[in-house]
Design a protein around this motif. Sequence first.
Motif: not given
Length: 348
Positions: A313-334
Amino acid sequence: MAAAKRKRGAAAAEERSPKREKGNKEGEEHGEEPENTDTHSAEITVPPPVSVGKWKNKERVLVFSSRGINFRTRHLMQDLKTMMPHSKADTKMDRKDKLFVVNEVCEIKNCNKCIFFEAKKNMDLYMWVSNVPHGPSAKFLVQNVHTLAELKMTGNCLKGSRPLLSFDPKFDQEPHYALLKELFTQTFATPHYHPKSQPFVDHVFTFTIADNRIWFRNYQIIEEDASLVEIGPRFVLNLIKIFQGSFGGPTLYENPHFQSPNTYRRIIRMAKAAKQKERQMVKEIRLEKRKEVKEVLTEDVTDDVFVTPAEEKPLMVENEPPVKTKKKKKQKLSELKKRTVLKRKGLL
């Protein structure tokens, strides 16, 4: 004056008889009745025997044994004597004596047939059936002995009654069996009009051939339906040899199927010894395997047999930090809560 000797026996009876006659005559003269002597004679008279006939067949069987027999053989001999009223008994014969002495014992006892039990090693029992003194004679190994007291069968018969002899049809097919049939008939059959026998037939002696052996059984005949009920004793005769003479002589027949008790016991011992040797060998093999040093294999040749190369498999270089999914869930609930409140108020 010396007293006269008193006479006894026939002379005294002759002297007394005329005196009694004189007394009877004097009584008759005086008018007295003579004494009745019939009562005295009736008490003394013996009734005649039940079987009135002439005893012609003077067969007598001598039943005895050697020393060293056990209790079961002794009881079997006693049972045979009770079943055979024409039998006679004698003391046990010494082991050192030869078998030809039995002929002399039979001659002394005035017997022309003999059933002799010979014990060996306090384990094996042999039975001789012989026609004395000219023969023939047969030697058997006695097996599976069960006496009357041991069996306790329901059958019963009159003591001294004459038996019927029933033989297997195989006795008429081979010559040595035909000879044994005649020997058994003359030995076990009670003679007609024997003084000690009863003139009734209420039991059967059966001689059956099975497994190259002769099986002896004694049955009662029930009068109602002529059915048979066993009385006992029972035993099995394994034929060894038939001799021309009485207790010896040339061999007329030798049983090829006979196996002596010594060889049979030796075969059993050898079988047990073979089993023990096999167990010992298995135990030794186990110990040898435990003692062996196990070789440690550094590399196993079969390790790479089932290894398959995976896809690259090709090796992917991650330049950006991972997105936190917990805050999005809280916004949707509100947002969902606000909408539900507005619906209730009817604004939406």
